[in-house]
Design a protein around this motif. Structure first.
Motif, short mmCIF file in Angstrom:
data_model
loop_
_atom_site.label_atom_id
_atom_site.label_comp_id
_atom_site.label_asym_id
_atom_site.label_seq_id
_atom_site.Cartn_x
_atom_site.Cartn_y
_atom_site.Cartn_z
N PRO A 37 0.63 -1.24 -0.11
CA PRO A 37 0.17 0.08 0.09
C PRO A 37 0.84 1.12 -0.14
O PRO A 37 2.19 1.32 0.47
CB PRO A 37 -0.72 -0.05 1.57
N VAL A 38 0.42 2.24 -0.42
CA VAL A 38 1.04 3.72 -0.42
C VAL A 38 1.40 3.97 0.81
O VAL A 38 0.54 3.98 1.70
CB VAL A 38 0.18 4.60 -1.40
N GLY A 39 2.57 4.44 1.18
CA GLY A 39 2.78 4.91 2.59
C GLY A 39 3.34 3.92 3.41
O GLY A 39 3.83 4.12 4.60
N SER A 40 3.29 2.82 2.94
CA SER A 40 4.18 1.46 3.71
C SER A 40 5.59 1.84 3.98
O SER A 40 6.17 2.35 3.08
CB SER A 40 3.99 0.35 3.03
N THR A 41 5.95 1.58 5.07
CA THR A 41 7.40 1.52 5.54
C THR A 41 8.05 0.25 5.67
O THR A 41 7.43 -0.66 6.26
CB THR A 41 7.61 2.38 6.73
N GLN A 42 9.17 0.10 5.03
CA GLN A 42 10.05 -0.92 5.47
C GLN A 42 11.36 -0.77 5.88
O GLN A 42 11.82 0.11 5.64
CB GLN A 42 10.07 -1.98 3.89
N ASN A 43 11.83 -1.84 6.78
CA ASN A 43 12.96 -1.20 7.39
C ASN A 43 14.01 -2.62 7.34
O ASN A 43 13.73 -3.91 7.82
CB ASN A 43 12.86 -1.25 8.86
N SER A 44 15.21 -2.49 6.90
CA SER A 44 16.17 -3.60 6.98
C SER A 44 16.48 -4.34 8.24
O SER A 44 17.12 -5.20 8.71
CB SER A 44 17.22 -3.37 5.77
N ALA A 45 16.33 -3.49 9.29
CA ALA A 45 16.74 -3.82 10.50
C ALA A 45 15.78 -4.83 10.98
O ALA A 45 16.09 -5.68 11.95
CB ALA A 45 16.48 -2.56 11.34
N THR A 46 14.54 -5.16 10.74
CA THR A 46 13.34 -5.76 11.02
C THR A 46 13.15 -6.83 9.90
O THR A 46 12.19 -7.61 10.18
CB THR A 46 12.22 -5.00 11.58
N ALA A 47 13.40 -6.76 8.60
CA ALA A 47 13.09 -7.58 7.54
C ALA A 47 14.47 -8.07 6.76
O ALA A 47 15.22 -7.26 6.65
CB ALA A 47 12.19 -6.86 6.59
N ILE A 98 7.55 -9.25 -4.95
CA ILE A 98 8.36 -9.96 -4.04
C ILE A 98 8.19 -9.16 -2.71
O ILE A 98 8.05 -9.66 -1.87
CB ILE A 98 9.83 -10.11 -4.54
N SER A 99 8.25 -7.85 -2.74
CA SER A 99 8.09 -6.89 -1.65
C SER A 99 6.72 -7.25 -0.95
O SER A 99 6.58 -7.42 0.19
CB SER A 99 8.39 -5.46 -2.13
N ALA A 100 5.60 -7.15 -1.73
CA ALA A 100 4.11 -7.37 -1.14
C ALA A 100 4.14 -8.74 -0.72
O ALA A 100 3.42 -8.97 0.34
CB ALA A 100 3.11 -7.00 -2.28
#
Length: 193
Positions: A37-47, A98-100
């Motif tokens: 979804p638009v505005g989703s945040t991803q972080n390589s520290a947790t994923a 892949i991200s979704a």
């Protein structure tokens, strides 16, 4: 009057100049059916992260036109062209999918300088129409190096076929988009294991 003379002399030639071919009736792109979804945040520290490289392609796909292959002959769909190189469109579609589907943070090769995570590369072998069967065909030979596996490479072939009739500029885009999304979904399942 002297300063307008070059302009007046060039006017009869203006209709004779052509700076390119006739533009196609349809410019095609790919749209992912699975996206964050638009505005989703991803972080390589947790994923987990993964770097997706633009796949290699044979010369018949290294153009903006859509190939129609029949036996050992290649023609191209008239009045249709990709808005961007098809291998780049497909890499972006895989990134979104892949991200979704996996929750992984997808990095470009420029972003992956410190920790690329897993690495996905490969060859987009087919991305066009099989003229003998009347099907849109997407074939991707994936090569995956998982995080922590050193330099072990897993390889897997993915293929999707979608019926298409008639083969023209109005039908090839949706059929190839459907096939590309099917392949991207299967690649996401493979990467997510």
């Amino acid at each position: 009057m002297k300063r307008y003379l070059p302009l007046l002399l060039a006017m009869p030639l203006a209709g004779c100049l052509n700076f390119g071919g006739k533009p196609p009736k349809a410019l095609l792109t790919l749209t992912a059916t699975s996206t964050l979804p638009v505005g989703s945040t991803q972080n390589s520290a947790t994923a987990k992260t993964i770097t997706i490289l633009v796949p290699a392609v044979p010369q018949s796909l290294a153009v903006a036109r859509i190939p129609v292959t029949t036996g050992d002959q290649v023609a191209y769909v008239t009045n249709a062209a990709w808005v961007e190189a098809p291998q780049r469109l497909f890499a972006r579609l895989m990134s979104d999918t892949i991200s979704a589907k996996t929750g992984r943070v997808v990095l470009s090769s420029a972003q992956a300088f410190s920790d690329p995570g897993a690495r996905l590369s490969g060859e987009l072998r087919n991305f066009g129409v099989d003229g003998s069967t009347g099907q849109a065909v997407v074939t991707f030979d994936g090569a995956l190096i998982r995080t922590g596996d050193g330099n072990k490479v897993e390889k897997k072939r993915f293929e999707a076929r979608v019926p298409i009739s008639p083969v023209d500029y109005t039908t090839v885009g949706p059929a190839l988009n459907q096939a590309a999304n099917q392949v991207a979904g299967e690649v996401a399942d493979w990467v997510g294991n």
